[in-house]
Design a protein around this motif. Structure first.
Motif, PDB file in Angstrom:
ATOM      1  N   VAL A 153       0.834  -1.207   0.000  1.00  0.00           N
ATOM      2  CA  VAL A 153       0.000   0.000   0.000  1.00  0.00           C
ATOM      3  C   VAL A 153       0.869   1.259   0.000  1.00  0.00           C
ATOM      4  N   ALA A 154       0.682   2.075  -1.042  1.00  0.00           N
ATOM      5  CA  ALA A 154       1.318   3.391  -1.098  1.00  0.00           C
ATOM      6  C   ALA A 154       0.297   4.497  -0.857  1.00  0.00           C
ATOM      7  N   ASP A 155      -0.961   4.210  -1.132  1.00  0.00           N
ATOM      8  CA  ASP A 155      -2.041   5.177  -0.905  1.00  0.00           C
ATOM      9  C   ASP A 155      -3.343   4.405  -0.818  1.00  0.00           C
ATOM     10  N   LEU A 156      -4.306   4.981  -0.122  1.00  0.00           N
ATOM     11  CA  LEU A 156      -5.584   4.301   0.071  1.00  0.00           C
ATOM     12  C   LEU A 156      -6.710   5.317   0.051  1.00  0.00           C
ATOM     13  N   SER A 157      -7.739   5.030  -0.727  1.00  0.00           N
ATOM     14  CA  SER A 157      -8.961   5.837  -0.701  1.00  0.00           C
ATOM     15  C   SER A 157     -10.139   4.907  -0.475  1.00  0.00           C
ATOM     16  N   VAL A 158     -11.175   5.427   0.170  1.00  0.00           N
ATOM     17  CA  VAL A 158     -12.323   4.615   0.566  1.00  0.00           C
ATOM     18  C   VAL A 158     -13.597   5.265   0.055  1.00  0.00           C
ATOM     19  N   SER A 159     -14.450   4.467  -0.545  1.00  0.00           N
ATOM     20  CA  SER A 159     -15.754   4.949  -0.991  1.00  0.00           C
ATOM     21  C   SER A 159     -16.814   3.925  -0.628  1.00  0.00           C
ATOM     22  N   VAL A 160     -18.054   4.374  -0.558  1.00  0.00           N
ATOM     23  CA  VAL A 160     -19.188   3.501  -0.241  1.00  0.00           C
ATOM     24  C   VAL A 160     -20.167   3.567  -1.402  1.00  0.00           C
ATOM     25  N   ILE A 161     -20.522   2.409  -1.928  1.00  0.00           N
ATOM     26  CA  ILE A 161     -21.453   2.311  -3.067  1.00  0.00           C
ATOM     27  C   ILE A 161     -22.819   1.891  -2.539  1.00  0.00           C
ATOM     28  N   SER A 162     -23.814   2.728  -2.778  1.00  0.00           N
ATOM     29  CA  SER A 162     -25.185   2.430  -2.357  1.00  0.00           C
ATOM     30  C   SER A 162     -26.139   2.865  -3.467  1.00  0.00           C
ATOM     31  N   ASP A 163     -27.403   2.987  -3.125  1.00  0.00           N
ATOM     32  CA  ASP A 163     -28.393   3.376  -4.137  1.00  0.00           C
ATOM     33  C   ASP A 163     -28.096   4.761  -4.703  1.00  0.00           C
ATOM     34  N   GLY A 164     -27.450   5.598  -3.910  1.00  0.00           N
ATOM     35  CA  GLY A 164     -27.130   6.943  -4.372  1.00  0.00           C
ATOM     36  C   GLY A 164     -25.872   7.012  -5.212  1.00  0.00           C
ATOM     37  N   GLY A 165     -25.282   5.860  -5.532  1.00  0.00           N
ATOM     38  CA  GLY A 165     -24.057   5.837  -6.319  1.00  0.00           C
ATOM     39  C   GLY A 165     -22.836   5.659  -5.431  1.00  0.00           C
ATOM     40  N   GLU A 166     -21.672   5.902  -6.004  1.00  0.00           N
ATOM     41  CA  GLU A 166     -20.420   5.742  -5.271  1.00  0.00           C
ATOM     42  C   GLU A 166     -19.979   7.098  -4.720  1.00  0.00           C
ATOM     43  N   VAL A 167     -19.782   7.156  -3.407  1.00  0.00           N
ATOM     44  CA  VAL A 167     -19.378   8.391  -2.735  1.00  0.00           C
ATOM     45  C   VAL A 167     -18.083   8.133  -1.976  1.00  0.00           C
ATOM     46  N   GLU A 168     -17.076   8.968  -2.207  1.00  0.00           N
ATOM     47  CA  GLU A 168     -15.813   8.816  -1.491  1.00  0.00           C
ATOM     48  C   GLU A 168     -15.942   9.408  -0.098  1.00  0.00           C
ATOM     49  N   TRP A 169     -15.541   8.644   0.919  1.00  0.00           N
ATOM     50  CA  TRP A 169     -15.588   9.097   2.296  1.00  0.00           C
ATOM     51  C   TRP A 169     -14.238   9.684   2.671  1.00  0.00           C
ATOM     52  N   LYS A 170     -14.223  10.471   3.757  1.00  0.00           N
ATOM     53  CA  LYS A 170     -13.041  11.234   4.125  1.00  0.00           C
ATOM     54  C   LYS A 170     -12.360  10.623   5.351  1.00  0.00           C
ATOM     55  N   LEU A 171     -11.031  10.602   5.300  1.00  0.00           N
ATOM     56  CA  LEU A 171     -10.253  10.153   6.451  1.00  0.00           C
ATOM     57  C   LEU A 171     -10.284  11.226   7.536  1.00  0.00           C
ATOM     58  N   ASN A 172     -10.693  10.832   8.749  1.00  0.00           N
ATOM     59  CA  ASN A 172     -10.702  11.726   9.915  1.00  0.00           C
ATOM     60  C   ASN A 172     -10.142  10.927  11.090  1.00  0.00           C
ATOM     61  N   PRO A 173      -8.826  11.019  11.351  1.00  0.00           N
ATOM     62  CA  PRO A 173      -8.162  10.100  12.279  1.00  0.00           C
ATOM     63  C   PRO A 173      -8.775   9.979  13.662  1.00  0.00           C
ATOM     64  N   LEU A 174      -9.404  10.994  14.168  1.00  0.00           N
ATOM     65  CA  LEU A 174      -9.963  10.927  15.521  1.00  0.00           C
ATOM     66  C   LEU A 174     -11.476  11.079  15.541  1.00  0.00           C
ATOM     67  N   PHE A 175     -12.113  10.989  14.384  1.00  0.00           N
ATOM     68  CA  PHE A 175     -13.547  11.281  14.291  1.00  0.00           C
ATOM     69  C   PHE A 175     -13.835  12.644  14.903  1.00  0.00           C
ATOM     70  N   ARG A 176     -12.859  13.566  14.802  1.00  0.00           N
ATOM     71  CA  ARG A 176     -13.045  14.880  15.410  1.00  0.00           C
ATOM     72  C   ARG A 176     -14.149  15.636  14.684  1.00  0.00           C
ATOM     73  N   MET A 177     -15.090  16.159  15.457  1.00  0.00           N
ATOM     74  CA  MET A 177     -16.236  16.916  14.944  1.00  0.00           C
ATOM     75  C   MET A 177     -17.125  16.080  14.032  1.00  0.00           C
ATOM     76  N   SER A 178     -16.984  14.757  14.075  1.00  0.00           N
ATOM     77  CA  SER A 178     -17.845  13.903  13.251  1.00  0.00           C
ATOM     78  C   SER A 178     -19.237  13.801  13.873  1.00  0.00           C
ATOM     79  N   ARG A 179     -20.245  13.884  13.013  1.00  0.00           N
ATOM     80  CA  ARG A 179     -21.624  13.754  13.465  1.00  0.00           C
ATOM     81  C   ARG A 179     -22.221  12.474  12.896  1.00  0.00           C
ATOM     82  N   GLU A 180     -23.485  12.259  13.166  1.00  0.00           N
ATOM     83  CA  GLU A 180     -24.114  11.020  12.718  1.00  0.00           C
ATOM     84  C   GLU A 180     -24.205  10.930  11.195  1.00  0.00           C
TER      85      GLU A 180
END
Length: 477
Positions: A162-189
């Motif tokens: 692994v030199a780089d990693l990106s994460v996305s979630v594919i659902s009915d709304g299509g493919e959406v790339e999610w963001k890395l947030n190491p501490l879930f800081r200020m993350s909401r539901e």
């Protein structure tokens, strides 16, 4: 508990039993005492060894070190892919577009990927196209049900590339790339965030939220992890042929491709000792870089094998120059040396690293070329009679080169904090030269004369020992 104590306990215990009392002080009881003593001794040794594995500073097993690192939220440096440039000649009669992401194979079947798009006219040769030794690999994971802190892992073989990693979630709304947030800081539901984890099983993975701090991937969706896989420390000599492959194999007949610069500058994963040392002092944070120590840590993590690095700001710059300049406001200065690389290459590596800093606000960056200040020494001494003079000289040279030479990796251990100016830089000290030779234990007496030695005055002054201009004269008593 020793064997005699166990034997006495056995004897005292069986004396109260009319049947067993006849075996008191017999060879049978002595054998039982020895047997029990060995079991206790083995158990004590096993427990003692197991205890050391519970502390990252004393653990010897890599799995124990990785487990302690995971507890601290530490994820080691990824592989750094080798990079370079290629030239592409269009042999056809029409304009052809060489697209970013085009994969090419070397003679040893290593994948090289084009990083930019270029239109090439008929008969034209385009030069200087940026490439990297990476290969895109996608891994899909179906989500059967919403799970708090869902963790998805890559397999061990892919993790090692692994030199780089990106994460996305594919659902009915299509493919959406999610963001890395190491501490879930200020993350909401509703925050589409994830954190990275590195398990003791040598697996890199991602962990999603619990619906309160960070959103959970919905049931029926698919988590897609896109990996830029690389061999890391890979070198391809100049003018080697490259062949378009995969989805671009049809271009092989119309494009003539070879690298017009060596493909290199890669680096592998952290070693176990690097992980141990970094994780001991690692404080989880969300990628923000504020203080000088933050920048130093961040750059050393992104650009490995830097032998010498200095980072300073507006205040230190004006203290060093004695001039207050409004252009220094919010400016951060860098200066570094990496063995085998020019200053232009080091500058590009550092700029690439700091280019990924989130929320850089209004900070401005400036690279300052290293001001090399080599010095030489003349060593004269009396060697012990049991050493060979030539071997002694070579041993002294090797020790000095390793600790004080141009490409020494020890400068990071020589940081000197000058509290009067708050300047931090690596400084060779004369007493360290004496100590290094003294520890070898091969000299009866010796003397060191310095030639051209000066203190580091400016923040980009790089003082090091030049052994090519140094002399060594040893004799027997």
């Amino acid at each position: 508990m020793d064997i005699q104590t166990l034997t006495d306990k056995f004897n005292n215990t069986i004396k109260g039993n009319s049947w067993w009392a006849k075996f008191a002080n017999s060879q049978f009881i002595q054998m039982m005492g020895i047997f029990a003593g060995q079991i206790i001794y083995i158990a004590q040794n096993y427990a003692s060894r197991a205890l050391t594995e519970g502390f990252i500073s004393t653990a010897t097993k890599r799995t124990s070190i990785l487990a302690a690192a995971e507890d601290r939220g530490y994820v080691g440096r990824f592989i750094i892919p080798s990079t370079g440039t290629i030239q592409v000649t269009n042999k056809s009669t029409s304009t052809i577009t060489a697209p970013a992401g085009m994969e090419m194979l070397t003679n040893d079947q290593t994948v090289i990927t084009l990083l930019e798009t270029r239109q090439i006219k008929p008969g034209e040769t385009a030069t200087g196209l940026q490439v990297s030794q990476i290969e895109k690999v996608s891994v899909d994971y179906p989500v059967a049900a919403q799970t708090p802190f869902l963790t998805v892992l890559l397999d061990t073989d892919l993790t090692q590339e692994v030199a780089d990693l990106s994460v996305s979630v594919i659902s009915d709304g299509g493919e959406v790339e999610w963001k890395l947030n190491p501490l879930f800081r200020m993350s909401r539901e509703t925050s589409e965030h994830y954190v990275m984890v590195y398990r003791p099983t040598e697996q890199l993975g991602v962990r999603f939220g619990n619906g309160q701090m960070g959103k959970m991937p919905p049931a029926g969706s698919t988590v897609r992890m896109t990996v830029s896989a690389s061999r890391g420390d890979y070198t391809l000599a100049i003018n080697q042929p490259l062949t378009p492959a995969g989805d671009y194999a049809t271009l092989a007949s119309v494009l003539d491709i070879k690298n017009d610069s060596a493909i290199r500058s890669g680096a592998g994963h952290e070693t176990t000792e690097e992980t141990r040392n970094r994780a001991q002092y690692y404080v989880p944070y969300d990628g923000q870089v504020v203080w000088g120590g933050d920048y130093r840590y961040y750059i050393q993590n992104k650009v490995p094998n830097l032998a010498w690095l200095n980072v300073w700001g507006e205040q230190q710059q004006e203290q060093a120059t004695g001039v207050q300049d409004v252009s220094n406001i919010n400016k951060i200065f860098f200066c570094g040396h990496r063995p085998g690389y020019s200053q232009a290459e080091v500058q590009a590596m550092i700029y690439d690293a700091i280019g990924t800093i989130p929320n850089e606000m209004n900070k401005r960056y400036q690279y300052v070329p290293v001001n090399e200040k080599p010095f030489a020494i003349n060593v004269t001494g009396i060697a012990k009679k049991n050493v060979i003079l030539n071997e002694a000289i070579n041993e002294i040279k090797d020790t000095l080169e390793k600790n004080f030479g141009h490409d020494s990796s020890k400068f990071g251990e020589l940081f000197e904090n000058d509290s009067s100016s708050n300047r931090i830089y690596a400084q060779v000290k004369v007493k360290d030269l004496w100590n290094a030779i003294e520890k070898l234990g091969i000299m009866i007496s010796y003397d060191i004369q310095l030639n051209g030695f000066t203190q580091a005055v400016n923040l980009n002054d790089f003082v090091y020992l030049d052994l090519t201009k140094s002399t060594f004269t040893l004799n027997y008593p």
